[in-house]
Design an enzyme around this catalytic site. Sequence first.
Site, PDB file in Angstrom:
ATOM      1  N   GLU A  19     -23.382  -0.270 -16.015  1.00 38.65           N
ATOM      2  CA  GLU A  19     -24.252   0.494 -16.484  1.00 38.65           C
ATOM      3  C   GLU A  19     -24.672   1.797 -15.398  1.00 38.65           C
ATOM      4  O   GLU A  19     -24.815   2.822 -15.838  1.00 38.65           O
ATOM      5  CB  GLU A  19     -25.760   0.054 -16.782  1.00 38.65           C
ATOM      6  CG  GLU A  19     -25.671  -1.258 -17.694  1.00 38.65           C
ATOM      7  CD  GLU A  19     -25.269  -2.733 -17.358  1.00 38.65           C
ATOM      8  OE1 GLU A  19     -25.365  -3.559 -17.910  1.00 38.65           O
ATOM      9  OE2 GLU A  19     -24.767  -2.787 -16.131  1.00 38.65           O
ATOM     10  N   ASP A 588       4.204   0.995  -5.276  1.00 40.79           N
ATOM     11  CA  ASP A 588       3.011   1.431  -4.422  1.00 40.79           C
ATOM     12  C   ASP A 588       2.682   0.631  -3.458  1.00 40.79           C
ATOM     13  O   ASP A 588       2.314  -0.551  -3.999  1.00 40.79           O
ATOM     14  CB  ASP A 588       2.004   2.130  -5.424  1.00 40.79           C
ATOM     15  CG  ASP A 588       2.336   3.310  -5.974  1.00 40.79           C
ATOM     16  OD1 ASP A 588       3.140   4.114  -5.500  1.00 40.79           O
ATOM     17  OD2 ASP A 588       1.543   3.709  -7.329  1.00 40.79           O
ATOM     18  N   GLU A 594      -5.362  -0.985   4.469  1.00 40.38           N
ATOM     19  CA  GLU A 594      -6.687  -1.684   4.640  1.00 40.38           C
ATOM     20  C   GLU A 594      -6.893  -3.169   4.706  1.00 40.38           C
ATOM     21  O   GLU A 594      -7.700  -3.724   5.121  1.00 40.38           O
ATOM     22  CB  GLU A 594      -7.369  -1.332   2.929  1.00 40.38           C
ATOM     23  CG  GLU A 594      -6.953  -2.216   1.959  1.00 40.38           C
ATOM     24  CD  GLU A 594      -7.710  -1.898   0.737  1.00 40.38           C
ATOM     25  OE1 GLU A 594      -8.006  -2.771   0.115  1.00 40.38           O
ATOM     26  OE2 GLU A 594      -7.753  -0.602   0.263  1.00 40.38           O
ATOM     27  N   CYS A 632      -2.661   5.147   0.398  1.00 39.52           N
ATOM     28  CA  CYS A 632      -3.813   6.002   0.479  1.00 39.52           C
ATOM     29  C   CYS A 632      -4.359   6.180   1.862  1.00 39.52           C
ATOM     30  O   CYS A 632      -3.764   5.604   2.455  1.00 39.52           O
ATOM     31  CB  CYS A 632      -4.940   5.113  -0.126  1.00 39.52           C
ATOM     32  SG  CYS A 632      -4.921   5.007  -2.094  1.00 39.52           S
ATOM     33  N   HIS A 683      -9.621  13.460  -5.832  1.00 40.92           N
ATOM     34  CA  HIS A 683     -10.869  12.888  -6.194  1.00 40.92           C
ATOM     35  C   HIS A 683     -11.852  13.769  -6.628  1.00 40.92           C
ATOM     36  O   HIS A 683     -12.983  13.272  -6.889  1.00 40.92           O
ATOM     37  CB  HIS A 683     -11.216  11.965  -4.970  1.00 40.92           C
ATOM     38  CG  HIS A 683     -10.467  10.762  -4.663  1.00 40.92           C
ATOM     39  ND1 HIS A 683      -9.260  11.101  -3.681  1.00 40.92           N
ATOM     40  CD2 HIS A 683     -10.130   9.476  -5.170  1.00 40.92           C
ATOM     41  CE1 HIS A 683      -8.809   9.941  -3.559  1.00 40.92           C
ATOM     42  NE2 HIS A 683      -9.263   9.185  -4.315  1.00 40.92           N
ATOM     43  N   CYS A 715      -2.911  11.463  -5.083  1.00 40.56           N
ATOM     44  CA  CYS A 715      -3.060  10.256  -5.502  1.00 40.56           C
ATOM     45  C   CYS A 715      -2.896  10.159  -7.155  1.00 40.56           C
ATOM     46  O   CYS A 715      -2.426  11.380  -7.371  1.00 40.56           O
ATOM     47  CB  CYS A 715      -4.179   9.829  -5.226  1.00 40.56           C
ATOM     48  SG  CYS A 715      -4.356   7.808  -5.126  1.00 40.56           S
TER      49      CYS A 715
END
Length: 742
Positions: A19, A588, A594, A632, A683, A715
């Site tokens: 939501e 990829d 990360e 990324c 982005h 990206c």
Amino acid sequence: MTTIKTSNLGFPRLGRKREWKKAIESYWAKKISKEELDQTLTDLHKENLLLQKYYHLDSIPVGDFSLYDHILDTSLLFNIIPERFQGRTIDDDLLFDIARGNKDHVASALIKWFNTNYHYIVPEWDNVEPKVSRNVLLDRFKYAQSLNVNAHPVIVGPITFVKLSKGGHQTFEEKVKTLLPLYKEVFESLIDAGAEYIQVDEPILVTDDSESYENITREAYDYFEKAGVAKKLVIQTYFERAHLKFLSSLPVGGLGLDFVHDNGYNLKQIEAGDFDKSKTLYAGIIDGRNVWASDIEAKKVLIDKLLAHTNELVIQPSSSLLHVPVSLDDETLDTSVGEGLSFATEKLDELDALRRLFNQNDSVKYDKLKARYERFQNQSFKNLDYDFESVRTSRQSPFAQRIEQQQKRLNLPDLPTTTIGSFPQSREVRKYRADWKNKRITDEAYETFLKNEIARWIKIQEDIGLDVLVHGEFERNDMVEFFGEKLQGFLVTKFGWVQSYGSRAVKPPIIYGDVKWTAPLTVDETVYAQSLTDKPVKGMLTGPVTILNWSFERVDLPRKVVQDQIALAINEEVLALEAAGIKVIQVDEPALREGLPLRSEYHEQYLKDAVLSFKLATSSVRDETQIHTHMCYSQFGQIIHAIHDLDADVISIETSRSHGDLIKDFEDINYDLGIGLGVYDIHSPRIPTKEEITTAINRSLQQIDRSLFWVNPDCGLKTRKEEEVKDALTVLVNAVKAKRQE
């Protein structure tokens, strides 16, 4: 008998059915007013608070809820506004522009939050005038009070906030000292409003460099002690072990430690007497980052051990529950796996079961969870044998030989152009996929739609003038979930969404069993796209490290074993694409960086395992088949040699928001493989100018051999609108054409 309390560090913002995301994106699209957005988000925040109250938490966090990102909230709280956005009213529209960019200004950098898949907006210190300017935290605390919720405010601490920032002429220590009076002002306003304590998140204190921050950390919290607020502060650390003896010496009221992801070190420090028992221990004993139900009996044993060394104990998740889905209630999962799962709501239930057991001698809920866990553990999910040794882990020839064969086969121009893989997932694309999944249309109708969309975008790419094309990934909802749906050993949920950045939500698959490739995954769409053009079309796959890092992993096998199982499955698909005539295959690995452990002692093994898995997936192809990969943006300096060791023929890296910082990482390494550094930020809805792309190319060519350089967006383009994509790619190709003439 010592009683225990329960608390939480943060709760998912998205809502059970996204939501939060839908409301924010509707506001951006001008489909709802600001008043409607505010009301929807207020209702969702209320729902989150009352849900946590239902599970009898003794204290419930506020300040975790945000319109975009809690770090960006802190930037606006202290007037740390990027120079290009200064002079405007500090409101939600400014917040969105800083995060997303607008037609006049680029967005702020977006970086991974430690080793998670959450991204934060990097604070910028250039020419700022810090002051308390937008105390939304106080407003939200008062709102929780109005609901009769016993809440505690949450704020990222000064050491972590400054360390995650960039820019400005001041030193790290000077920036921290600049903020201390402002933190004091905020703390005092919250205490005056009735806050019993304030959660100050300092996860930076679990990293390798934490000892170098100890002097300024002590100075900061000594300052708060002199100001009379320190005893109301609880320093929370998570994701790794902390230096407990140092933290215990700080004049604060409590300390939060991670007892799940610390490799056992935090308990050892507790048992060694390093914890100051005059403080409250906030023990992160429930895994805040994975979806498996707790071994509730083991948690009871851990609590008993902690009670022997503390006077006041609060149990909590190991980190914010931001990293897991909201609830299992709406799922219809196979009982064999479903009984072993625990989302955010169920983790609160686990805390409540332990609270009831210790405080009320009520074992009903505890016994139920214990029996459920035991039923799950009694099942066997280790059923397959693997022959890892039979698969190549290095290419047949060195890159210098491969590239000659590839260039002869592909005949690419100077500065070849391509995209990263995905194209816009329009409302029509999403509707067709949903209709097909819900059996409202036939397989034939869905396949016809996909072919039409692929053909349309192949023509768009040819008209724009790109050199290496993609089929667009219209059949995929997510680059990891798609493979989770098709590989054996994965479970895909219906509503298991988590926030990645801003309104971007992902639905990580759950790895519960042995992974196996059973049939081609991407061959049909890729081969069809290739049949429509003489230009090469890339096969598009997700790599084993990323699939693992962006899934909820099984915990009954070592990570390396699961990762290599996935690698073998991807290798099968790579070979299937090659056999079908696909000349360029992209695997990829955006999540490789990360997943790097926060402690350097674990880096070498992690990177060694990651490189081996990638090579397992990609090394069996012929020399003339070109292997691409994509990553990324993050701080790549620590892994630049591992990136080279992947031996990918071409790597593309998301870099535009780094404002050129990444180029520095290539100064110390002679990178002699193909590389594309993203030249514009996907982005943001903003269309780049030809001059901006030319500048990005020129900056890159200062460090990278022109014959090895590719030009591409940052990206995938899945989240952008069609016209935005066409306009931006046209600018990109025109800039490259002009550059070729120089």
